[in-house]
Motif scaffolding. Structure first.
Motif, mmCIF file in Angstrom:
data_model
loop_
_atom_site.group_PDB
_atom_site.id
_atom_site.type_symbol
_atom_site.label_atom_id
_atom_site.label_comp_id
_atom_site.label_asym_id
_atom_site.label_seq_id
_atom_site.Cartn_x
_atom_site.Cartn_y
_atom_site.Cartn_z
ATOM 1 N N LEU A 110 19.492 -27.578 84.304
ATOM 2 C CA LEU A 110 20.532 -27.871 83.320
ATOM 3 C C LEU A 110 20.547 -29.353 82.976
ATOM 4 O O LEU A 110 20.744 -29.737 81.807
ATOM 5 C CB LEU A 110 21.891 -27.424 83.861
ATOM 6 N N TYR A 135 17.901 -30.132 80.420
ATOM 7 C CA TYR A 135 18.333 -29.741 79.074
ATOM 8 C C TYR A 135 19.264 -30.798 78.488
ATOM 9 O O TYR A 135 19.098 -31.223 77.333
ATOM 10 C CB TYR A 135 19.028 -28.384 79.115
ATOM 11 N N HIS A 136 20.258 -31.229 79.272
ATOM 12 C CA HIS A 136 21.212 -32.221 78.768
ATOM 13 C C HIS A 136 20.532 -33.554 78.485
ATOM 14 O O HIS A 136 20.837 -34.224 77.491
ATOM 15 C CB HIS A 136 22.352 -32.405 79.771
ATOM 16 N N THR A 180 18.510 -33.194 75.272
ATOM 17 C CA THR A 180 19.422 -33.125 74.120
ATOM 18 C C THR A 180 19.991 -34.501 73.810
ATOM 19 O O THR A 180 20.060 -34.908 72.638
ATOM 20 C CB THR A 180 20.561 -32.133 74.403
ATOM 21 N N SER A 198 15.531 -22.860 74.016
ATOM 22 C CA SER A 198 15.535 -24.246 74.490
ATOM 23 C C SER A 198 15.497 -24.308 76.014
ATOM 24 O O SER A 198 15.477 -23.285 76.701
ATOM 25 C CB SER A 198 16.809 -24.942 73.987
ATOM 26 N N LEU A 230 17.902 -24.926 77.754
ATOM 27 C CA LEU A 230 19.104 -24.252 78.246
ATOM 28 C C LEU A 230 18.780 -22.812 78.633
ATOM 29 O O LEU A 230 19.255 -22.315 79.659
ATOM 30 C CB LEU A 230 20.205 -24.273 77.182
ATOM 31 N N GLU A 231 17.957 -22.136 77.822
ATOM 32 C CA GLU A 231 17.531 -20.784 78.176
ATOM 33 C C GLU A 231 16.692 -20.801 79.455
ATOM 34 O O GLU A 231 16.765 -19.888 80.278
ATOM 35 C CB GLU A 231 16.728 -20.167 77.022
ATOM 36 N N ALA A 248 17.162 -22.922 81.885
ATOM 37 C CA ALA A 248 18.127 -23.114 82.967
ATOM 38 C C ALA A 248 18.800 -21.799 83.344
ATOM 39 O O ALA A 248 19.092 -21.552 84.519
ATOM 40 C CB ALA A 248 19.169 -24.149 82.562
ATOM 41 N N LYS A 249 19.030 -20.936 82.357
ATOM 42 C CA LYS A 249 19.621 -19.631 82.650
ATOM 43 C C LYS A 249 18.694 -18.799 83.536
ATOM 44 O O LYS A 249 19.147 -18.069 84.414
ATOM 45 C CB LYS A 249 19.902 -18.880 81.345
#
Length: 385
Positions: free
Chosen positions: A124, A127-128, A131, A355, A357-358, A360-361
């Motif tokens: 995560l 991702y941050h 971004t 992205s 984020l996906e 991280a999921k």
């Protein structure tokens, strides 16, 4: 062709099986062979890879075998070259965060394999950070473009199933233990060492997360049991080692919409089904079984009515009662399809929703699977911000 966007791609870790076959040969080199990603009759995107790794001999051999001009063991130098606009990472998971962070600092677009990190928190954070730096980013979600799953998605979108009730996934095959000449292992030894990032829960639950999310609904909670069925294997030098990571996983997922999904994943199973991966979807109006390329259906009106009676020979040829879904299209390599979409995203700013984020999921799902196994309990899947 009046306009060709030539774009350098740093490909880090492509000497491994997946990086070589799916990403280099069947994706990037295949795109080059076809004349690039065609935007229009007069415009195309042409990827130009530079192979990066730690073993110069392996890089040279790979580059020469496939006509790739650029290779290097100096990642920092490749990052400093403005011609290279994309950083791709298919290293082992424990090395990925360092490479991605270098790419963020160098303002490169980032595309990487999964798992994207060794923990949800780190995945995560990547991702941050990407971004915040304003760099485009994506994660490989290849199974979404398999022909069998595309046909399954078509059935879902058409309302074929009515209300979907359950999903059953069977994945795996027998991976030989190694240690002899007649049948060497077909997967690397690190896959079976927890300390090296191995384990089928870490490997496969990332896949099941995006498959479930994109086809069936959001995961609400899960229960997972892992197992080390084979305690000892042999490494690439023929030396025995203790297996510390799971080779099989049995996971059940409860979705927000009430659908129940169960996936068996195993490297210790022999295949008696249509493919290495099959998904059976059962609904009120019909059912389907999808493999990697094919998909079979049985509608409500064609469903037989068996009655349990073990005292007579089975009167039903169940496998013959399913109808094959026609292709109605030419399907390209799943990895290549997503590569082309990411290249269009970077060069033409077209949408790309897969992205980091996906990614991280997916890491979250694997981490929760391990937690569930350790606690022997159901765990909730909380939304990631």
């Amino acid at each position: 062709m009046s306009k060709v966007h030539t774009i350098g791609i740093i490909m880090n870790g492509v000497t491994g099986r997946m990086g070589t076959n799916q990403h280099l040969i069947r994706s990037i080199l295949a795109i080059r062979k076809q004349g690039g990603v065609k935007i229009s009759a007069s415009e195309a995107i042409m990827p130009d890879p530079i192979l990066i790794g730690r073993n110069e001999d392996k890089l040279r051999e790979l580059a020469q075998a496939h006509g790739v001009e650029r290779y290097s063991t100096d990642l920092d130098k490749a990052m400093a070259d403005p011609f290279n606009q994309i950083y791709f990472d298919s290293q082992t998971t424990d090395r990925r965060a360092e490479g991605v962070r270098k790419a963020i600092a160098a303002k490169k677009a980032i595309y990487c394999e999964k798992p994207t990190a060794v923990s949800t928190a780190e995945a995560l954070a990547l991702y941050h950070e990407a971004t915040a730096a304003g760099v485009k980013n994506g994660v490989v979600q290849d199974k979404l473009w398999l022909p069998g799953l595309l046909k399954l998605k078509r059935l879902i979108d058409s309302g074929f199933f009515g209300k979907i009730l359950s999903v059953r996934g069977e994945f795996g095959y027998w991976v030989f233990e190694g240690g002899n000449d007649w049948q060497p292992a077909q997967r690397p030894s690190w896959n079976y060492r927890k300390e090296d990032g191995g384990g089928i829960i870490v490997d496969m639950l990332c896949h099941w997360r995006y498959v479930i999310d994109n086809l069936f609904g959001s995961v609400k909670s899960l229960s997972c049991l892992g197992a080390i069925h084979i305690p000892e294997r042999f490494d690439e030098q023929g030396k025995p080692y203790k297996c510390t990571a799971d080779d099989s996983a049995y996971a059940t997922f409860e979705l927000d919409n009430g659908v129940i999904a169960h996936f068996n994943s195993s490297w210790t199973v022999r295949v008696k089904r249509e493919d290495l991966l099959t998904l059976q979807v059962d609904g009120t109006h019909g059912s389907a079984v999808a493999g990697l390329r094919d998909c079979w259906t049985q509608h409500r009106v064609n469903t037989p009515k068996p009655v349990w009676n073990p005292d007579i020979e089975n009167p039903f040829a169940f496998n013959d009662q399913w109808e094959n879904v026609p292709a109605n299209a030419i399907y390209d390599n799943a990895f290549k399809v997503q590569w082309e979409m990411f290249l269009r995203h970077v060069v033409k700013d077209e949408p790309f929703r897969w992205s980091l984020l996906e990614g991280a999921k997916g890491v979250q799902m694997a981490e929760l699977g391990l937690e569930s196994w350790e606690k022997r309990a159901w765990v909730d899947v909380k939304p990631l911000a």
